[in-house]
Design a protein around this motif. Structure first.
Motif, PDB file in Angstrom:
ATOM      1  N   ALA A  25       0.833  -1.194   0.000  1.00  0.00           N
ATOM      2  CA  ALA A  25       0.000   0.000   0.000  1.00  0.00           C
ATOM      3  C   ALA A  25       0.873   1.252   0.000  1.00  0.00           C
ATOM      4  O   ALA A  25       1.959   1.267   0.595  1.00  0.00           O
ATOM      5  CB  ALA A  25      -0.925   0.006   1.214  1.00  0.00           C
ATOM      6  N   CYS A  26       0.411   2.300  -0.666  1.00  0.00           N
ATOM      7  CA  CYS A  26       1.159   3.549  -0.789  1.00  0.00           C
ATOM      8  C   CYS A  26       0.436   4.683  -0.081  1.00  0.00           C
ATOM      9  O   CYS A  26      -0.796   4.718  -0.026  1.00  0.00           O
ATOM     10  CB  CYS A  26       1.355   3.915  -2.258  1.00  0.00           C
ATOM     11  SG  CYS A  26       2.226   2.673  -3.227  1.00  0.00           S
ATOM     12  N   HIS A  27       1.213   5.591   0.456  1.00  0.00           N
ATOM     13  CA  HIS A  27       0.678   6.804   1.072  1.00  0.00           C
ATOM     14  C   HIS A  27       1.502   7.979   0.571  1.00  0.00           C
ATOM     15  O   HIS A  27       2.741   7.954   0.640  1.00  0.00           O
ATOM     16  CB  HIS A  27       0.744   6.706   2.608  1.00  0.00           C
ATOM     17  CG  HIS A  27       0.220   7.932   3.302  1.00  0.00           C
ATOM     18  ND1 HIS A  27      -1.100   8.054   3.690  1.00  0.00           N
ATOM     19  CD2 HIS A  27       0.830   9.089   3.667  1.00  0.00           C
ATOM     20  CE1 HIS A  27      -1.269   9.235   4.279  1.00  0.00           C
ATOM     21  NE2 HIS A  27      -0.118   9.869   4.266  1.00  0.00           N
ATOM     22  N   LEU A  28       0.839   8.999   0.031  1.00  0.00           N
ATOM     23  CA  LEU A  28       1.520  10.147  -0.560  1.00  0.00           C
ATOM     24  C   LEU A  28       1.279  11.381   0.290  1.00  0.00           C
ATOM     25  O   LEU A  28       0.136  11.676   0.659  1.00  0.00           O
ATOM     26  CB  LEU A  28       1.020  10.397  -1.983  1.00  0.00           C
ATOM     27  CG  LEU A  28       1.059   9.199  -2.942  1.00  0.00           C
ATOM     28  CD1 LEU A  28       0.530   9.606  -4.321  1.00  0.00           C
ATOM     29  CD2 LEU A  28       2.457   8.630  -3.047  1.00  0.00           C
ATOM     30  N   GLU A  29       2.346  12.088   0.619  1.00  0.00           N
ATOM     31  CA  GLU A  29       2.258  13.311   1.403  1.00  0.00           C
ATOM     32  C   GLU A  29       2.951  14.447   0.656  1.00  0.00           C
ATOM     33  O   GLU A  29       4.061  14.284   0.137  1.00  0.00           O
ATOM     34  CB  GLU A  29       2.923  13.136   2.767  1.00  0.00           C
ATOM     35  CG  GLU A  29       2.083  12.419   3.792  1.00  0.00           C
ATOM     36  CD  GLU A  29       0.893  13.224   4.288  1.00  0.00           C
ATOM     37  OE1 GLU A  29       0.925  14.470   4.146  1.00  0.00           O
ATOM     38  OE2 GLU A  29      -0.049  12.625   4.803  1.00  0.00           O
ATOM     39  N   LEU A  30       2.291  15.583   0.590  1.00  0.00           N
ATOM     40  CA  LEU A  30       2.869  16.772  -0.025  1.00  0.00           C
ATOM     41  C   LEU A  30       3.662  17.541   1.026  1.00  0.00           C
ATOM     42  O   LEU A  30       3.158  17.792   2.125  1.00  0.00           O
ATOM     43  CB  LEU A  30       1.751  17.658  -0.583  1.00  0.00           C
ATOM     44  CG  LEU A  30       2.120  18.645  -1.694  1.00  0.00           C
ATOM     45  CD1 LEU A  30       2.605  17.899  -2.925  1.00  0.00           C
ATOM     46  CD2 LEU A  30       0.922  19.514  -2.035  1.00  0.00           C
ATOM     47  N   VAL A  31       4.905  17.881   0.712  1.00  0.00           N
ATOM     48  CA  VAL A  31       5.753  18.625   1.651  1.00  0.00           C
ATOM     49  C   VAL A  31       6.213  19.920   0.974  1.00  0.00           C
ATOM     50  O   VAL A  31       6.487  19.932  -0.230  1.00  0.00           O
ATOM     51  CB  VAL A  31       6.969  17.797   2.109  1.00  0.00           C
ATOM     52  CG1 VAL A  31       6.529  16.644   2.975  1.00  0.00           C
ATOM     53  CG2 VAL A  31       7.753  17.264   0.923  1.00  0.00           C
ATOM     54  N   LYS A  44       4.624  12.690  10.833  1.00  0.00           N
ATOM     55  CA  LYS A  44       3.581  12.746  11.864  1.00  0.00           C
ATOM     56  C   LYS A  44       2.194  12.634  11.242  1.00  0.00           C
ATOM     57  O   LYS A  44       1.303  11.987  11.807  1.00  0.00           O
ATOM     58  CB  LYS A  44       3.714  14.048  12.663  1.00  0.00           C
ATOM     59  CG  LYS A  44       4.931  14.087  13.580  1.00  0.00           C
ATOM     60  CD  LYS A  44       4.988  15.377  14.370  1.00  0.00           C
ATOM     61  CE  LYS A  44       6.164  15.370  15.342  1.00  0.00           C
ATOM     62  NZ  LYS A  44       6.246  16.635  16.126  1.00  0.00           N
ATOM     63  N   ARG A  45       1.975  13.262  10.084  1.00  0.00           N
ATOM     64  CA  ARG A  45       0.686  13.144   9.403  1.00  0.00           C
ATOM     65  C   ARG A  45       0.444  11.707   8.963  1.00  0.00           C
ATOM     66  O   ARG A  45      -0.674  11.195   9.044  1.00  0.00           O
ATOM     67  CB  ARG A  45       0.632  14.090   8.194  1.00  0.00           C
ATOM     68  CG  ARG A  45       0.628  15.568   8.557  1.00  0.00           C
ATOM     69  CD  ARG A  45       0.229  16.436   7.370  1.00  0.00           C
ATOM     70  NE  ARG A  45       1.162  16.330   6.248  1.00  0.00           N
ATOM     71  CZ  ARG A  45       2.236  17.079   6.099  1.00  0.00           C
ATOM     72  NH1 ARG A  45       2.548  18.003   7.008  1.00  0.00           N
ATOM     73  NH2 ARG A  45       3.016  16.933   5.034  1.00  0.00           N
TER      74      ARG A  45
END
Length: 294
Positions: A25-31, A44-45
């Motif tokens: 499974a993938c999780h994408l976070e914008l930084v 943390k998110r």
């Protein structure tokens, strides 16, 4: 990646990709930048939404030393000794063991590198020079995450009437991830309209089209005929290559009957789906990565 603010120049942002070693499974976070604090905030998110991991593995920026000025900035801002220690300390407070792979060893992170390739290359190409604001970019990335986590991995059962497959999304929420229904329109990919919502829909459809074709190609092995390959057997669950399917909806069916030629090689099969029987050549189908063993 870039996003637009009205009346201002485009702002560069970055994508942080998390991959589960077990479920893929993938999780994408914008930084917003390459600072250590920005990475810790993204971490943390991720923990807040997906739960705290027991162990985390990360690549080492020295894999890319000398590649470009931007990649050197990663080394200076995040992966220097103080930045690494700060990340390790933050994780240790939560009982998380943080590991860096050895320097100059990118093959140690092949699992996440493939996810980074999909998330970065396909998503950027799907933008097609579209100027998105921050909210639109976050929405497009979230929809891309759903598409990546909708890919079929393994049949749920060996029942010949079961056409469902195990997906990464099933591990995340206990049921398949579904995208909001949106009509497929070939013209929307050209993005000539000024409606801003259509921009997001266009990115969504473009990403889905590229990802579904690439995933199907990855499952179809292409090798020289140096050895005889086993014929497709009746009853196995296969992915069907179909056009104009809504995002996140994979065409799955079970092989109902095989049609071998005079040489005994199966090149055509009859597939049973929820909507009926269809005859396809074997180049339009492919078994799932882990098929039934019976």
């Amino acid at each position: 990646m870039h996003f637009n603010q009205r009346g201002r120049r485009p702002i560069k942002v970055y994508l942080c990709v998390f991959v589960c070693f077990l479920s893929k499974a993938c999780h994408l976070e914008l930084v917003p930048d390459l600072s250590t604090n920005a990475f810790i905030a993204a971490l943390k998110r991720f923990f807040a939404r997906r739960g705290i991991s027991a162990e985390l593995f990360c690549d080492n920026a020295t894999n890319f030393v000398g590649a470009s000025r931007e990649l050197k900035a990663i080394t200076d801002l995040i992966w220097n000794d103080s930045g690494k220690q700060q990340i390790v300390d933050q994780c240790s407070q939560l009982g998380v063991s943080f590991h860096f792979i050895p320097p100059r060893s990118p093959h140690f992170g092949g699992l996440w590198e493939s996810a980074v390739k999909v998330a970065k290359q396909l998503l950027v190409r799907s933008f097609n020079s579209i100027a998105l604001n921050y909210e639109e970019l976050v929405t497009a990335i979230a929809q891309a995450e759903v598409v990546m986590n909708s890919r079929p991995l393994h049949p749920l059962s060996s029942d010949s009437n079961d056409y469902e497959a195990l997906t990464p999304g099933l591990f995340l929420i206990g049921r398949p991830l579904n995208c909001m229904p949106e009509p497929f329109d070939e013209d929307i990919l050209k993005l000539s309209a000024t409606n801003r919502w259509k921009r997001i829909v266009a990115v969504h459809h473009a990403f889905w089209r590229r990802w579904s074709l690439e995933y199907l190609t990855l499952l179809q092995e292409r090798s020289k005929w140096s050895s005889v390959c086993n014929n497709i057997q009746p009853g196995i669950l296969v992915l069907i290559g179909e056009d104009k399917i809504p995002p996140g909806q994979w065409a799955l069916g079970r092989v109902h009957q095989v049609h071998p030629g005079t040489d005994g090689v199966v090149r055509v099969v009859t597939i049973k789906t929820k909507s009926g029987l269809y005859k396809r050549n074997i180049h339009k189908i492919c078994p799932l990565p882990i098929g039934d063993k019976e």
